[in-house]
Scaffold this motif. Sequence first.
Motif, mmCIF file in Angstrom:
data_model
loop_
_atom_site.group_PDB
_atom_site.id
_atom_site.type_symbol
_atom_site.label_atom_id
_atom_site.label_comp_id
_atom_site.label_asym_id
_atom_site.label_seq_id
_atom_site.Cartn_x
_atom_site.Cartn_y
_atom_site.Cartn_z
ATOM 1 N N GLN A 3 -0.720 -6.995 3.503
ATOM 2 C CA GLN A 3 -2.104 -6.731 3.104
ATOM 3 C C GLN A 3 -2.746 -5.713 4.053
ATOM 4 O O GLN A 3 -3.513 -4.863 3.613
ATOM 5 C CB GLN A 3 -2.916 -8.015 3.075
ATOM 6 N N THR A 4 -2.422 -5.796 5.333
ATOM 7 C CA THR A 4 -2.942 -4.834 6.300
ATOM 8 C C THR A 4 -2.466 -3.438 5.954
ATOM 9 O O THR A 4 -3.239 -2.477 5.998
ATOM 10 C CB THR A 4 -2.490 -5.200 7.729
ATOM 11 N N ASN A 5 -1.197 -3.300 5.601
ATOM 12 C CA ASN A 5 -0.643 -2.007 5.226
ATOM 13 C C ASN A 5 -1.342 -1.452 3.989
ATOM 14 O O ASN A 5 -1.645 -0.261 3.931
ATOM 15 C CB ASN A 5 0.863 -2.118 4.988
ATOM 16 N N VAL A 6 -1.624 -2.292 3.016
ATOM 17 C CA VAL A 6 -2.318 -1.858 1.801
ATOM 18 C C VAL A 6 -3.718 -1.372 2.159
ATOM 19 O O VAL A 6 -4.164 -0.327 1.679
ATOM 20 C CB VAL A 6 -2.372 -2.998 0.755
ATOM 21 N N LYS A 7 -4.414 -2.110 3.004
ATOM 22 C CA LYS A 7 -5.758 -1.701 3.428
ATOM 23 C C LYS A 7 -5.710 -0.382 4.191
ATOM 24 O O LYS A 7 -6.583 0.464 4.023
ATOM 25 C CB LYS A 7 -6.411 -2.783 4.275
ATOM 26 N N ASN A 8 -4.709 -0.194 5.038
ATOM 27 C CA ASN A 8 -4.575 1.062 5.779
ATOM 28 C C ASN A 8 -4.320 2.225 4.833
ATOM 29 O O ASN A 8 -4.883 3.306 5.010
ATOM 30 C CB ASN A 8 -3.445 0.958 6.805
ATOM 31 N N GLN A 9 -3.476 2.014 3.839
ATOM 32 C CA GLN A 9 -3.205 3.066 2.862
ATOM 33 C C GLN A 9 -4.464 3.392 2.059
ATOM 34 O O GLN A 9 -4.735 4.557 1.770
ATOM 35 C CB GLN A 9 -2.075 2.643 1.932
ATOM 36 N N GLU A 10 -5.231 2.382 1.708
ATOM 37 C CA GLU A 10 -6.476 2.586 0.971
ATOM 38 C C GLU A 10 -7.475 3.368 1.840
ATOM 39 O O GLU A 10 -8.133 4.290 1.361
ATOM 40 C CB GLU A 10 -7.075 1.245 0.565
ATOM 41 N N PHE A 11 -7.570 3.002 3.119
ATOM 42 C CA PHE A 11 -8.454 3.707 4.041
ATOM 43 C C PHE A 11 -8.065 5.183 4.123
ATOM 44 O O PHE A 11 -8.917 6.075 4.025
ATOM 45 C CB PHE A 11 -8.395 3.055 5.425
ATOM 46 N N TYR A 12 -6.788 5.455 4.320
ATOM 47 C CA TYR A 12 -6.303 6.827 4.424
ATOM 48 C C TYR A 12 -6.601 7.607 3.146
ATOM 49 O O TYR A 12 -7.078 8.744 3.202
ATOM 50 C CB TYR A 12 -4.800 6.834 4.712
ATOM 51 N N LYS A 13 -6.356 6.996 1.992
ATOM 52 C CA LYS A 13 -6.615 7.654 0.709
ATOM 53 C C LYS A 13 -8.102 7.984 0.555
ATOM 54 O O LYS A 13 -8.462 9.092 0.170
ATOM 55 C CB LYS A 13 -6.157 6.752 -0.438
ATOM 56 N N ASN A 14 -8.952 7.028 0.886
ATOM 57 C CA ASN A 14 -10.392 7.247 0.768
ATOM 58 C C ASN A 14 -10.871 8.339 1.717
ATOM 59 O O ASN A 14 -11.731 9.150 1.351
ATOM 60 C CB ASN A 14 -11.159 5.948 1.012
ATOM 61 N N CYS A 15 -10.320 8.367 2.923
ATOM 62 C CA CYS A 15 -10.695 9.408 3.878
ATOM 63 C C CYS A 15 -10.265 10.780 3.376
ATOM 64 O O CYS A 15 -11.007 11.754 3.512
ATOM 65 C CB CYS A 15 -10.077 9.127 5.243
ATOM 66 N N THR A 16 -9.087 10.850 2.809
ATOM 67 C CA THR A 16 -8.602 12.115 2.267
ATOM 68 C C THR A 16 -9.526 12.615 1.163
ATOM 69 O O THR A 16 -9.863 13.805 1.114
ATOM 70 C CB THR A 16 -7.164 11.945 1.739
ATOM 71 N N ILE A 17 -9.943 11.729 0.286
ATOM 72 C CA ILE A 17 -10.873 12.094 -0.794
ATOM 73 C C ILE A 17 -12.190 12.581 -0.203
ATOM 74 O O ILE A 17 -12.758 13.589 -0.647
ATOM 75 C CB ILE A 17 -11.098 10.896 -1.740
ATOM 76 N N TYR A 18 -12.686 11.870 0.809
ATOM 77 C CA TYR A 18 -13.951 12.250 1.436
ATOM 78 C C TYR A 18 -13.842 13.617 2.108
ATOM 79 O O TYR A 18 -14.730 14.466 1.958
ATOM 80 C CB TYR A 18 -14.375 11.181 2.443
ATOM 81 N N PHE A 19 -12.757 13.865 2.844
ATOM 82 C CA PHE A 19 -12.585 15.161 3.493
ATOM 83 C C PHE A 19 -12.485 16.284 2.460
ATOM 84 O O PHE A 19 -13.012 17.377 2.681
ATOM 85 C CB PHE A 19 -11.351 15.168 4.399
#
Length: 46
Positions: A3-19
């Motif tokens: 679950q931590t890995n999924v949350k980290n991947q989601e965080f990275y994806k969201n940051c990429t979209i924001y950037f």
Amino acid sequence: MEQTNVKNQEFYKNCTIYFEFLRKKGTTDYAFEDEYYFTMPAISNH
């Protein structure tokens, strides 16, 4: 742990979209960038 890995991947994806949004808009968010680059090593180590 998975679950931590999924949350980290989601965080990275969201940051990429924001950037990408910031690049298209032609603006910066230095406060967010500082937090992002400070946080990524901690996320990457898991």
